[in-house]
Design a protein around this motif. Structure first.
Motif, PDB file in Angstrom:
ATOM      1  N   UNK A  69      12.865 146.372  99.525  1.00 20.56           N
ATOM      2  CA  UNK A  69      12.536 147.696  98.977  1.00 20.56           C
ATOM      3  C   UNK A  69      13.557 148.226  97.972  1.00 20.56           C
ATOM      4  N   UNK A  70      14.213 147.305  97.249  1.00 20.90           N
ATOM      5  CA  UNK A  70      15.069 147.727  96.135  1.00 20.90           C
ATOM      6  C   UNK A  70      14.263 147.568  94.851  1.00 20.90           C
ATOM      7  N   UNK A  71      14.687 148.270  93.809  1.00 20.07           N
ATOM      8  CA  UNK A  71      13.974 148.205  92.527  1.00 20.07           C
ATOM      9  C   UNK A  71      14.519 147.063  91.673  1.00 20.07           C
ATOM     10  N   UNK A  72      13.595 146.243  91.193  1.00 21.57           N
ATOM     11  CA  UNK A  72      13.911 145.149  90.274  1.00 21.57           C
ATOM     12  C   UNK A  72      12.897 145.255  89.151  1.00 21.57           C
ATOM     13  N   UNK A  73      13.365 145.496  87.946  1.00 20.70           N
ATOM     14  CA  UNK A  73      12.491 145.649  86.776  1.00 20.70           C
ATOM     15  C   UNK A  73      11.386 146.678  87.041  1.00 20.70           C
ATOM     16  N   UNK A  74      11.771 147.827  87.559  1.00 20.38           N
ATOM     17  CA  UNK A  74      10.884 148.974  87.807  1.00 20.38           C
ATOM     18  C   UNK A  74       9.916 148.795  88.979  1.00 20.38           C
ATOM     19  N   UNK A  75       9.959 147.654  89.649  1.00 19.24           N
ATOM     20  CA  UNK A  75       9.094 147.427  90.815  1.00 19.24           C
ATOM     21  C   UNK A  75       9.935 147.420  92.079  1.00 19.24           C
ATOM     22  N   UNK A  76       9.419 148.035  93.137  1.00 23.61           N
ATOM     23  CA  UNK A  76      10.095 148.007  94.429  1.00 23.61           C
ATOM     24  C   UNK A  76       9.675 146.723  95.133  1.00 23.61           C
ATOM     25  N   UNK A  77      10.603 145.754  95.210  1.00 29.22           N
ATOM     26  CA  UNK A  77      10.267 144.453  95.788  1.00 29.22           C
ATOM     27  C   UNK A  77      10.268 144.519  97.315  1.00 29.22           C
ATOM     28  N   UNK A  78       9.512 143.604  97.915  1.00 32.33           N
ATOM     29  CA  UNK A  78       9.474 143.472  99.366  1.00 32.33           C
ATOM     30  C   UNK A  78       9.931 142.044  99.703  1.00 32.33           C
ATOM     31  N   UNK A  79      10.877 141.953 100.634  1.00 32.72           N
ATOM     32  CA  UNK A  79      11.425 140.659 101.028  1.00 32.72           C
ATOM     33  C   UNK A  79      11.197 140.480 102.516  1.00 32.72           C
TER      34      UNK A  79
END
Length: 78
Positions: free
Chosen positions: A64-74
């Protein structure tokens, strides 16, 4: 341990992911899933990290961190 990274920006590259996850430990594999017809990213990838403690640290740090304006899910890949 293999991690599934979802909700990636279509412009995110394998190299960018490898660098991002390498900040938390050793990355042995990084596979960005591409659409066979267009060659463009499908928005998810798999990252392999041999050390389970490092993988769990990366998961908790990057989920749930932002990478290139998207909140990623890991999460752990099944």
């Amino acid at each position: 341990m293999k991690l599934l990274v979802r909700n990636l920006s279509r412009s995110t590259t394998e190299q960018e992911l490898r660098i991002l996850f390498s900040e938390h430990g050793t990355v042995t594999e990084c596979t960005l899933v591409l659409d066979q017809a267009t060659g463009k990213s499908k928005g998810f990838a798999f990252v392999g990290m041999p050390n389970e403690a490092e993988a769990k640290k990366a998961l908790s740090s990057l989920h749930e961190t932002k990478v290139a304006k998207n909140k990623i899910r890991v999460k752990v890949a099944q």
